[in-house]
Write a protein that holds these residues in place. Structure first.
Motif, PDB file in Angstrom:
ATOM      1  N   GLN A 173      17.821  18.904  11.441  1.00 11.57           N
ATOM      2  CA  GLN A 173      18.711  19.813  12.409  1.00 11.57           C
ATOM      3  C   GLN A 173      19.989  20.074  11.600  1.00 11.57           C
ATOM      4  N   PRO A 174      20.559  21.349  11.886  1.00  9.08           N
ATOM      5  CA  PRO A 174      21.748  21.666  11.379  1.00  9.08           C
ATOM      6  C   PRO A 174      22.845  20.387  11.698  1.00  9.08           C
ATOM      7  N   ARG A 175      23.402  20.147  10.668  1.00  6.74           N
ATOM      8  CA  ARG A 175      24.634  18.929  10.855  1.00  6.74           C
ATOM      9  C   ARG A 175      25.772  19.212  11.247  1.00  6.74           C
ATOM     10  N   ALA A 176      26.260  19.018  12.490  1.00  6.33           N
ATOM     11  CA  ALA A 176      27.453  19.117  12.859  1.00  6.33           C
ATOM     12  C   ALA A 176      28.376  17.811  12.696  1.00  6.33           C
ATOM     13  N   SER A 177      29.660  17.984  13.059  1.00  7.32           N
ATOM     14  CA  SER A 177      30.637  16.704  13.180  1.00  7.32           C
ATOM     15  C   SER A 177      29.947  15.995  14.151  1.00  7.32           C
ATOM     16  N   LEU A 178      30.485  14.512  14.002  1.00  5.10           N
ATOM     17  CA  LEU A 178      29.815  13.454  15.134  1.00  5.10           C
ATOM     18  C   LEU A 178      30.289  13.922  16.347  1.00  5.10           C
ATOM     19  N   ARG A 179      31.541  14.442  16.437  1.00  2.00           N
ATOM     20  CA  ARG A 179      32.084  14.658  17.774  1.00  2.00           C
ATOM     21  C   ARG A 179      31.356  15.950  18.257  1.00  2.00           C
ATOM     22  N   GLY A 180      30.935  16.828  17.573  1.00  2.00           N
ATOM     23  CA  GLY A 180      30.154  18.144  17.814  1.00  2.00           C
ATOM     24  C   GLY A 180      28.990  17.641  18.407  1.00  2.00           C
ATOM     25  N   GLU A 181      28.141  16.830  17.759  1.00  2.00           N
ATOM     26  CA  GLU A 181      26.858  16.317  18.327  1.00  2.00           C
ATOM     27  C   GLU A 181      26.919  15.804  19.312  1.00  2.00           C
ATOM     28  N   ILE A 182      27.919  14.644  19.707  1.00  2.00           N
ATOM     29  CA  ILE A 182      27.971  14.024  20.776  1.00  2.00           C
ATOM     30  C   ILE A 182      28.221  15.168  22.185  1.00  2.00           C
ATOM     31  N   ILE A 183      29.077  16.152  21.935  1.00  2.00           N
ATOM     32  CA  ILE A 183      29.169  17.371  22.658  1.00  2.00           C
ATOM     33  C   ILE A 183      28.125  18.027  23.202  1.00  2.00           C
ATOM     34  N   ALA A 184      27.345  18.260  21.995  1.00  2.00           N
ATOM     35  CA  ALA A 184      26.089  18.829  22.122  1.00  2.00           C
ATOM     36  C   ALA A 184      25.021  18.305  23.273  1.00  2.00           C
ATOM     37  N   GLY A 185      24.955  17.083  23.010  1.00  2.00           N
ATOM     38  CA  GLY A 185      24.225  16.045  23.839  1.00  2.00           C
ATOM     39  C   GLY A 185      24.660  16.158  25.398  1.00  2.00           C
ATOM     40  N   VAL A 186      25.816  15.782  25.359  1.00  2.00           N
ATOM     41  CA  VAL A 186      26.538  16.000  26.980  1.00  2.00           C
ATOM     42  C   VAL A 186      26.352  17.257  27.518  1.00  2.00           C
ATOM     43  N   ARG A 187      26.416  18.415  26.744  1.00  2.00           N
ATOM     44  CA  ARG A 187      26.376  19.780  27.219  1.00  2.00           C
ATOM     45  C   ARG A 187      25.080  20.004  27.816  1.00  2.00           C
ATOM     46  N   TRP A 188      23.944  19.689  26.811  1.00  2.00           N
ATOM     47  CA  TRP A 188      22.721  19.822  27.426  1.00  2.00           C
ATOM     48  C   TRP A 188      22.302  19.122  28.422  1.00  2.00           C
ATOM     49  N   LEU A 189      22.867  17.830  28.804  1.00  2.00           N
ATOM     50  CA  LEU A 189      22.367  17.144  29.797  1.00  2.00           C
ATOM     51  C   LEU A 189      22.977  17.829  31.099  1.00  2.00           C
ATOM     52  N   TRP A 190      24.057  18.361  31.014  1.00  2.00           N
ATOM     53  CA  TRP A 190      24.982  18.915  32.044  1.00  2.00           C
ATOM     54  C   TRP A 190      24.395  20.194  32.444  1.00  2.00           C
TER      55      TRP A 190
END
Length: 400
Positions: free
Chosen positions: A199-216
Motif C-alpha cells: 500500500q502507498p505508505r503515509a505517515s502513521l497519523r495519516g494512516e490512522i486518519i484514513a482508517g477513521v475516515r473510511w469507517l465514518w
C-alpha cells in the motif's frame, strides 16, 4: 471436535482457534491471580485499583496506533512476536515472585506490557481471521472464538488462577507465560495467511486518519460503531454499581451476586451457540434490531424489579443478545472492510468499546451516589431507546 472444526473451517483456523483457547485460559488465570498478588504486596485501595488501570490504559493510549501497525506488518508474525513478548514479561514476574523481589512497580510494568500487547495481538487476530475463513463461515468462526473465551476465560480459568496463587504466588503467572508460548507456536504454524498487500505508505497519523475516515463514511459500520460505544456507556454506567444494586434492590448478598454473574456467563455461552443460526434464519437486520429492543427492556426491568429470579432471567436473555450482537457485528466488519484497513477499523471499534466502558463506569458511580441505585438503569434505558430509534433504518443494510 477438533477434526470437525478443521473440516468445516480449515486447519489454519483450527490453529488460530486453539491458540486463542490456550491464551484465554492463561489470561483468565492472571485476571484472577493479579488482584490477589497486588493485595498481597500492598493493601492501599488506590494501588490495588491502579493495577487494573495499568492493564486497561494501553487501549486508550495505543489502540489506534496499534491498528495502524497491524495494517503495516505481517499479522501472523506480529501475533507470534507479541505473544512471546508477553510470555517473557510474565516469566520475569514469576521469577521476581519466586525470589521474593517483586514490587508494585514491577507488577504495574508487567500489566502495562500485557495490556499493550493486547492492543496489537487482539487487533491482529481479528484482522487475520478473514484470510483464513470463507466469508460465509465467518459467523460460525467468530461464535467459536467467543465460546472459547467464555468457557476458558470466564468459567475454567478464574477458580484455577485463585487456586494456583494459594499454592504458589508465581505459579499462575508461570502458567500464563507457558500458554502464550504455546499460542505463539500454534500461530507460527499457520500457512495460508497472505503477506500484507503493498500500500502507498503515509505517515502513521495519516494512516490512522484514513482508517477513521473510511469507517465514518460507511453508514452501516459507522452506525454499529457509534451504537456500540454509546451502548457501552449506558451498560457500564448501570452495571458499575451492580454489586450494590444486588444488595439494595434485590436484597441479595455475596452468594446471590455470584449466582447472577454465573447466569450472565451461562447466557453468553448460549449466545455463541445460536448466533450464526439466528443470523441465517432471520437475517442480521432483524436480529440486531431485536437486540436493541432487548437492551431497553433489560434496563427497564432491572430498574423496576425487586425479584432476584426475574433479574436472573433478564440477564440471561441480555447476555445471549450481547454475544449474538458481537458475533454478527464482528463478522460484518470482517466481510465489509478492505483487508488493508482491517487493523485500523478494528482498533476504532476497540477504542469506542473500551472508552465507552471506562466512561460509563465513572458516570454510573456518580449517578448512583447522587441519586438512587436504580437511576443508572433508567438512564441506560432512555439512552438505548434513542440509539434504537436512530439506528433502526441504517441497520437495514446489515442483511444485504
Amino acid at each position: 471436535m477438533r477434526a470437525l472444526v478443521s473440516a468445516r473451517l480449515g486447519a489454519d483456523f483450527t490453529k488460530l482457534w486453539t491458540a486463542s483457547a490456550v491464551s484465554n485460559i492463561g489470561d483468565g488465570v492472571t485476571m484472577a491471580a493479579g488482584p490477589l498478588l497486588v493485595a498481597s504486596v500492598s493493601s492501599h485501595p488506590a494501588l490495588v485499583a491502579g493495577a487494573v488501570f495499568a492493564q486497561q490504559v494501553p487501549w486508550l493510549l495505543f489502540a489506534l496506533i496499534s491498528g495502524a501497525y497491524v495494517d503495516r506488518l505481517d499479522r501472523r508474525r506480529l501475533i507470534v512476536a507479541v505473544n512471546l513478548m508477553r510470555a517473557g514479561a510474565l516469566a520475569a514476574l514469576a521469577v521476581t515472585l519466586a525470589t521474593e523481589t517483586v514490587t508494585v512497580a514491577v507488577i504495574y510494568t508487567v500489566l502495562f506490557l500485557l495490556g499493550t500487547g493486547e492492543t496489537l495481538a487482539d487487533t491482529a487476530m481479528g484482522a487475520l481471521q478473514p484470510s483464513l475463513v470463507a466469508p460465509e463461515k465467518l459467523p460460525s468462526a467468530n461464535a467459536r472464538l467467543y465460546a472459547t473465551f467464555t468457557i476458558g476465560n470466564q468459567f475454567a480459568a478464574k477458580p484455577l488462577g485463585a487456586w494456583l496463587f494459594v499454592i504458589s504466588a508465581a505459579a499462575p503467572f508461570g502458567l500464563d507465560a507457558l500458554t502464550f508460548t504455546v499460542a505463539a507456536a500454534l500461530v507460527a504454524r499457520i500457512r495460508s495467511a497472505p503477506a500484507p498487500e503493498p500500500q502507498p505508505r503515509a505517515s502513521l497519523r495519516g494512516e490512522i486518519i484514513a482508517g477513521v475516515r473510511w469507517l465514518w463514511q460507511h453508514r452501516l459500520l459507522r452506525t454499529l460503531a457509534v451504537s456500540m460505544g454509546l451502548g457501552n456507556i449506558a451498560f457500564c454506567a448501570a452495571f458499575a454499581v451492580f454489586v450494590l444494586y444486588c444488595r439494595q434492590q434485590l436484597r441479595l448478598f455475596d452468594i446471590g451476586y455470584g449466582f447472577l454473574l454465573t447466569a450472565f456467563a451461562v447466557g453468553g455461552l448460549a449466545g455463541t451457540t445460536v448466533a450464526a443460526k439466528l443470523a441465517r434464519a432471520f437475517g442480521s437486520t432483524a436480529v440486531l434490531r431485536t437486540g436493541l429492543i432487548i437492551e431497553v427492556v433489560t434496563h427497564v426491568t432491572l430498574a423496576v424489579t425487586t425479584t432476584p429470579w426475574v433479574a436472573a432471567a433478564v440477564l440471561v436473555v441480555f447476555s445471549i443478545h450481547a454475544m449474538v450482537w458481537g458475533v454478527i457485528v464482528a463478522s460484518l466488519r470482517q466481510r465489509l472492510v478492505p483487508s488493508h484497513l482491517l487493523g485500523r477499523v478494528g482498533s476504532v471499534y476497540a477504542l469506542l468499546e473500551l472508552g465507552g466502558a471506562a466512561l460509563g463506569s465513572l458516570l454510573g458511580g456518580l449517578f448512583a451516589s447522587a441519586l438512587e441505585i436504580t437511576t443508572p438503569f433508567w438512564i441506560a434505558a432512555v439512552v438505548m431507546a434513542v440509539i434504537a430509534v436512530s439506528a433502526w433504518r441504517p441497520l437495514r443494510q446489515a442483511t444485504a
